[in-house]
Design a protein around this motif. Structure first.
Motif, PDB file in Angstrom:
ATOM      1  N   ASP A  39       0.837  -1.199   0.000  1.00 48.19           N
ATOM      2  CA  ASP A  39       0.000   0.000   0.000  1.00 48.19           C
ATOM      3  C   ASP A  39       0.870   1.247   0.000  1.00 48.19           C
ATOM      4  N   ARG A  41       0.767   5.590   0.872  1.00 52.72           N
ATOM      5  CA  ARG A  41       0.117   6.811   1.326  1.00 52.72           C
ATOM      6  C   ARG A  41       0.978   7.974   0.865  1.00 52.72           C
ATOM      7  N   ARG A  55      -3.386  -0.638  -2.049  1.00 48.72           N
ATOM      8  CA  ARG A  55      -4.224   0.562  -2.012  1.00 48.72           C
ATOM      9  C   ARG A  55      -3.341   1.801  -2.084  1.00 48.72           C
ATOM     10  N   ILE A  57      -3.441   5.810  -1.140  1.00 46.59           N
ATOM     11  CA  ILE A  57      -4.157   6.841  -0.395  1.00 46.59           C
ATOM     12  C   ILE A  57      -3.427   8.157  -0.625  1.00 46.59           C
ATOM     13  N   ASP A  74      -8.041   5.731  -2.323  1.00 49.15           N
ATOM     14  CA  ASP A  74      -8.789   6.724  -1.559  1.00 49.15           C
ATOM     15  C   ASP A  74      -8.095   8.056  -1.789  1.00 49.15           C
ATOM     16  N   GLU A  76      -8.027  12.133  -0.999  1.00 52.47           N
ATOM     17  CA  GLU A  76      -8.452  13.300  -0.236  1.00 52.47           C
ATOM     18  C   GLU A  76      -7.794  14.561  -0.784  1.00 52.47           C
ATOM     19  N   LYS A  92     -12.931  11.590  -1.578  1.00 54.68           N
ATOM     20  CA  LYS A  92     -13.404  12.332  -0.406  1.00 54.68           C
ATOM     21  C   LYS A  92     -13.791  13.764  -0.802  1.00 54.68           C
TER      22      LYS A  92
END
Length: 141
Positions: A39, A41, A55, A57, A74, A76, A92
């Motif tokens: 993943d 981020r 994933r 992010i 995801d 944001e 988001k």
């Protein structure tokens, strides 16, 4: 008996393996291509290509300019470029997305900015299956 939710069974060795989490931190800029099974981020800036089986992010202050291929995402923060998500893309309310998007499923919160061309892979399969069923029923009628 009990497994950490971040652990997956390594099919080759039969041992649990930990799913890696990678971070591009706030106030960091990465320019280049990344390939990983884990993943990601992004709280900083990534310019380039990110390919992962995990994933992605993008945090509120995160920015990606380039190409992303992942299983789930995801968002944001900001994304500009080509985005391909095999399963679910969650956008988001603080997100700002532009470019070309190919997804399996889409979830958008109110307030998000989504200025992109979007293709849903699952919808194309369903349309093709329905057309084939209609053609078959027309031939038998």
């Amino acid at each position: 008996m009990f497994k950490n939710k971040d652990q997956k069974e390594d099919k080759q060795k039969g041992k649990p393996r930990t799913m890696e989490r990678n971070v591009i931190a706030k106030n960091s800029t990465f320019i280049g291509d990344i390939t990983s099974d884990g993943d990601f981020r992004i709280d900083g800036i990534l310019e380039g290509t990110l390919k992962t089986k995990g994933r992605v992010i993008i945090g509120v202050e995160g920015l990606i300019k380039g190409t992303v291929e992942s299983t789930n995402a995801d968002i944001e923060g900001k994304f500009s470029g080509q985005l391909s998500v095999a399963n679910t893309l969650t956008i988001k309310g603080t997100a700002n997305i532009s470019g070309d998007v190919t997804i399996g499923k889409l979830s958008i919160e109110p307030g998000a900015t989504f200025n992109a061309t979007c293709a849903m892979k699952g919808a194309l399969k369903e349309l093709n299956n329905n057309n084939e069923t209609k053609k078959r029923s027309e031939k038998t009628a």
